[in-house]
Scaffold this active site. Structure first.
Site, short mmCIF file in Angstrom:
data_model
loop_
_atom_site.label_atom_id
_atom_site.label_comp_id
_atom_site.label_asym_id
_atom_site.label_seq_id
_atom_site.Cartn_x
_atom_site.Cartn_y
_atom_site.Cartn_z
N CYS A 185 -1.07 11.51 -1.24
CA CYS A 185 -2.13 11.00 -2.11
C CYS A 185 -2.88 12.16 -2.76
O CYS A 185 -2.33 12.82 -3.64
CB CYS A 185 -3.05 10.08 -1.31
SG CYS A 185 -4.10 9.03 -2.34
N HIS A 213 1.12 6.28 0.67
CA HIS A 213 0.84 6.64 2.07
C HIS A 213 2.00 6.23 2.96
O HIS A 213 1.99 5.16 3.58
CB HIS A 213 -0.45 5.96 2.53
CG HIS A 213 -1.69 6.51 1.91
ND1 HIS A 213 -2.40 7.56 2.47
CD2 HIS A 213 -2.33 6.20 0.75
CE1 HIS A 213 -3.43 7.86 1.69
NE2 HIS A 213 -3.41 7.06 0.64
N GLU A 252 2.78 7.23 5.83
CA GLU A 252 2.43 7.16 7.26
C GLU A 252 2.13 5.73 7.71
O GLU A 252 2.25 5.41 8.90
CB GLU A 252 1.24 8.06 7.56
CG GLU A 252 -0.11 7.60 7.02
CD GLU A 252 -0.39 8.04 5.59
OE1 GLU A 252 -1.57 7.98 5.17
OE2 GLU A 252 0.56 8.43 4.89
#
Length: 547
Positions: free
Chosen positions: A380, A519, A521
């Protein structure tokens, strides 16, 4: 129709209700059942989207664009069930919905009260999708006795009474403090917590007791007697080296069997725990260690980057190495040479964030990684800082910057390679935003498609040229600078389907240098590590062998 498990907490907060809920969900799955997990938070914020990471940890984003509590991340990581916006609600959202209905006239002029209007709204939320799964696990945030939690406790009391007998079970998580001076494990706080629950019409079926060590049989019997639960429903929850040991640890304690017994399910299906046995094996049987520097702005609270820390652990599992993540405040690099802090690390990760503080330090971290050949993952804002660094030092645009950090600056004094996103396509609709819009829920949120360049590193890692990832941001890299940057070696290897929004950048002439606007993750799991994190740790492992 689903059976409901309500998870409450007592004595103190942060005991691990979210992890206990997630582990229980995983154990029920291991026995062949389908599950969904939900979080009911008593705070008055509409959602965590505008809360400081120091205040509440990270914001977990769902595919459908909801900004939720980080516990939903635990739910997903342990069960693999993608969370939805309907899996998270707060008092703020509840009251907002009730007041909107009142303004519309839905209550036909009646006096609006906590009972029945607020509690009915909570019960309606709990019922969503109840026909889709075998078990619905609902965690109540905070601790019993908190004044803001009372409407939620009253709602689940009513809900349990309205359902057929045996369709709802209450699991209460408490603390058994150990008094070192007297050498005693104290049960009194748990007794008082259960007494508080019973005073509002709720009686726990299962007690999960956090403790530093085993619970002696004498104390189990005492808890069972004074808290009115079966002795085999007193479950010890000891501290673990890894959260991913929790499903196996709770199974050994008999939590899943106690839950099935409470529902009267017999004979219980035998569990298949092979997945979790493999996960634990990968945690404890490693081949070396890698050091990863996480250069961010909220490093004082690790929960601010919870999903990133877990995704790195998953990457370590995929490579059978221990990942030692070390948190470094990016603001330090605005005063000191980053080399003094980053030398010796096998990889560098720059996560997301908001606001100008620490951004120049993140840019310097990206520069150090690019010039020194250290594996780099920018997420990001971390991608945007890598682009600004490349524009300044590779494409010789010395005044390259982001509009986010240039309020009040003469537009002629900087080159905005990152700009405020004013419109984008979501599905078949065009979404527009202004800088003056409310902060909450107005970003580019949720799952979006991206197209990857065939033959690029990321296309090889994903094994595909079409992917879908979750976003949470207001600013984008400006596609107008693509040609200028690619001429200098920074490749735009992933774009939105319409080709207007950069999703991924990489430096092909580098051991491992990737930045992503989304993102990744948020979608990583211990039994299914995200390909970017798995290969990032692999590159770190290779780097460790070169040092």
């Amino acid at each position: 129709m689903a059976r409901f498990i309500f998870i409450t907490g007592g004595v103190v907060s942060s005991l691990g209700k979210g992890l206990a809920s997630a582990a229980l969900g995983a154990l029920l799955q291991a026995r062949g059942y389908t599950v969904r997990l939900r979080k009911l938070d008593p705070y008055l914020n509409v959602d965590p989207g505008t809360m400081s990471p120091f205040e509440h940890g990270e914001v977990f984003v769902t595919d459908d664009g909801a900004e939720t509590d980080l516990d939903l991340g635990h739910y997903e990581r342990f069960t693999g069930v993608a969370a939805r916006g309907t899996d998270s609600i707060s008092s703020g959202r509840v009251y907002s919905n009730v007041l909107e209905k009142e303004r519309r006239g839905d209550y036909l002029g009646k006096t609006i009260q906590v009972i029945p209007h607020v509690t009915n709204e909570i019960k309606d939320f709990i019922r969503i999708g109840e026909d889709e799964v075998d078990f619905m696990l609902c965690e109540i945030g905070g601790t019993v006795g908190d004044i803001e939690g009372l409407p939620f406790f009253e709602a689940i009391r009513q809900f349990s009474q309205e359902k057929p007998r045996g369709q709802c079970v209450l699991m209460h998580l408490t603390l058994l403090p150990y008094i070192k001076a007297s050498g005693e494990l104290k049960t009194k706080p748990t007794q008082h917590s259960v007494k508080e629950l019973r005073s509002i019409g709720l009686a726990p079926d299962i007690l999960v007791c956090r403790s530093e060590g085993p619970i002696p049989q004498k104390e189990r019997e005492k808890l069972a007697l004074f808290c009115n639960v079966r002795p085999d429903s007193v479950i010890a929850a000891q501290d673990l080296k890894s959260i991913y040991e929790a499903p196996l640890a709770y199974h050994r304690e008999g939590l899943d069997q106690a839950v099935l017994d409470a529902f009267g399910i017999a004979p219980a299906p035998k569990p298949n725990l092979a997945r979790w046995e493999d996960v634990v094996d990968r945690i404890h049987n490693t081949d070396g260690e890698v050091r990863v520097a996480i250069v961010g702005k909220y490093t004082q609270l690790e929960d601010a980057y919870k999903s990133i820390a877990e995704a790195l652990t998953h990457g370590g599992m995929a490579n059978r190495v221990k990942v030692r993540a070390e948190w470094i405040d990016s603001g330090i690099f605005e005063r000191e040479d980053p080399a003094a802090h980053l030398e010796g690390f096998n990889a560098i990760l720059v996560p997301g964030g908001f606001g100008e503080r620490g951004t120049e330090g993140k840019i310097k971290a990206a520069q150090f990684a690019r010039e020194k050949g250290v594996p780099y993952l920018g997420i990001c804002l971390g991608m945007q800082m890598a682009v600004i660094e490349a524009a300044r030092n590779m494409a010789e645009m010395g005044n390259a910057a982001s509009e986010e950090f240039s309020e009040g600056v003469d537009p002629r004094e900087f080159t905005p390679v990152v700009y405020h996103l004013k419109e984008w396509v979501q599905g078949s609709s065009k979404v527009t935003r202004k800088k003056t819009d409310d902060k909450g829920g107005t970003m580019r949120l949720g799952s979006y498609d991206a197209r990857l360049t065939s033959g690029s590193r990321v296309a090889e890692l994903y094994g595909a040229t079409a992917i879908e990832e979750r976003h949470r941001h207001r600013y984008e890299v400006d596609i107008r600078f693509r040609e200028q940057l690619e001429e200098k070696g920074l490749v735009f290897s992933g774009l939105s389907p319409d080709g207007r929004l950069p999703e991924i950048i990489e430096v092909p002439d580098h051991p491992w240098f990737i930045g992503v606007q989304f993102h990744p993750e948020l979608k990583s799991k211990p039994f299914e590590p995200h390909p970017l994190f798995a290969d990032f740790v692999r590159a770190a492992k290779e780097q460790s062998r070169l040092v």
